[in-house]
Design an enzyme around this catalytic site. Structure first.
Site, short mmCIF file in Angstrom:
data_model
loop_
_atom_site.label_atom_id
_atom_site.label_comp_id
_atom_site.label_asym_id
_atom_site.label_seq_id
_atom_site.Cartn_x
_atom_site.Cartn_y
_atom_site.Cartn_z
N ILE A 153 12.80 -12.03 -47.49
CA ILE A 153 13.83 -13.05 -47.36
C ILE A 153 15.06 -12.39 -46.75
CG2 ILE A 153 15.38 -14.59 -48.64
CD1 ILE A 153 13.22 -15.06 -50.65
N ASP A 154 15.74 -13.10 -45.87
CA ASP A 154 16.95 -12.56 -45.24
C ASP A 154 17.96 -12.10 -46.29
OD1 ASP A 154 15.95 -13.08 -42.74
OD2 ASP A 154 17.06 -14.96 -42.48
N ARG A 155 18.76 -11.14 -45.92
CA ARG A 155 19.76 -10.60 -46.84
C ARG A 155 20.66 -11.69 -47.41
NH1 ARG A 155 23.60 -5.36 -45.68
NH2 ARG A 155 24.63 -5.32 -47.70
N THR A 213 20.07 -14.81 -47.86
CA THR A 213 19.33 -15.90 -48.49
C THR A 213 18.78 -15.41 -49.83
OG1 THR A 213 18.69 -16.75 -46.32
CG2 THR A 213 17.42 -17.53 -48.20
#
Length: 324
Positions: free
Chosen positions: A145-147, A149
């Site tokens: 998961i993106d940083r 998010t």
């Protein structure tokens, strides 16, 4: 000369892949030379680089002692905190609730703290992971998961679980559901959106069109409006394709950028500042194991459903949704 006995976590991988992880200071070109000259053997015989290792195979290494010396005598993961928000854990997997702001894997801004480092630190403390006892395997993440998010991330504790879950992820037998808050009231309350996406690696940004164009990939985003509040809508989203920044870019493309998203909703920056939004309002909050085929040692997970207990922006933006 040294020998290595292949353990359960190392079986199934190619010989060259195993050697690169086990002998990190050995140059790849020299490794191939050693294989050609029979300085590296499996079960006493010459082995091909693409040989798939089996449990209890014996690898004999007639190479210089310097390549057996660890290039990292200290474990970097011990420098990370071992604090984790664990949703579920058993002997094979962990489900973690990753909060916005935490990296899942190290990048150029890495300062010894990432989700995978925390997992390895935690398992080291519990005695479930000791690098000295492993030839090449380390606890690994199945999804990322993106940083900026938050949401559920799956970690595999052993190689067999990792192989199974990677395949299930590829075959879309793991169902992930997201919550997001967008600006505006979405006219159609439930729909399947289709468009075309291209990623610009240099800008780390994607571009979307309703029509197919060169190098584009199709994207499908299914959404349902759960709640409306002032000039915002709370949506539940399922990705039928998993592209970079798909939810953020697709919702912005239809005129409803995510609250807090400065990259794909630049015209909303003033509103984001007014709301005090540090991260985009996006969370991977629900995971269902839905296996179509045999899952081996993980069959017991089939049909199980898990939710994150707290999605930070729901209350912060005044929505009333109860997750449990």
């Amino acid at each position: 000369m040294q020998t290595v006995v292949v353990g359960k976590n190392d079986s199934g991988q190619r010989l060259d892949s195993f050697l690169q992880k086990h002998l990190q200071t050995l140059p790849k070109t020299l490794m191939y030379k050693y294989l050609r000259k029979k300085c590296i053997k499996v079960n006493g015989k010459k082995a091909e680089i693409n040989y798939r290792l089996c449990e209890n195979d014996v690898i004999t290494l007639y190479i210089k002692d310097e390549f057996f010396e660890s290039s990292k005598p200290d474990y970097d993961f011990l420098k990370a905190p071992d604090k984790l928000d664990i949703i579920y854990e058993d002997e094979n997997i962990m489900l973690l609730d990753k909060k916005p702001g935490l990296l899942v894997h190290p990048d150029e801004s890495y300062h010894f703290d990432s989700l995978i480092a925390r997992i390895q630190h935690h398992m080291y403390k519990t005695g479930e992971y000791d690098p000295k006892e492993e030839n090449s395997f380390a606890p690994s993440l199945v999804n990322r998961i993106d940083r900026n998010t938050g949401g559920i991330v799956i970690a595999a504790k052993n190689a067999e679980s990792l192989r199974i879950l990677n395949l299930k992820m590829k075959n879309r037998e793991l169902k992930k559901i997201y919550l997001c808050a967008v600006y505006g009231r979405v006219k159609t309350k439930e729909a399947l959106l289709t468009a075309y996406l291209e990623k610009n690696e240099d800008k780390n940004k994607v571009f979307i069109s309703d029509n197919e164009f060169p190098n584009s990939k199709i994207i499908k985003t299914k959404y349902k409006v759960l709640e409306e509040k002032r000039d915002m809508s709370l949506l539940e989203i399922e990705l039928l394709t998993g592209r970079t920044h798909q939810i953020r870019a697709h919702m912005s493309h239809i005129g409803h950028p995510l609250v807090g998203d400065g990259k794909y909703g630049k015209d909303t920056n003033a509103q984001n500042r007014r709301l005090g939004m540090k991260w985009q309002a996006l969370y991977s909050y629900r995971l269902t194991f839905s296996f179509d085929e045999d899952a081996g040692i993980l069959n017991y997970l089939n049909g199980k459903d898990f939710k994150a207990g707290n999605v930070w922006f729901i209350n912060e933006l005044g929505f009333n949704l109860k997750l449990k």
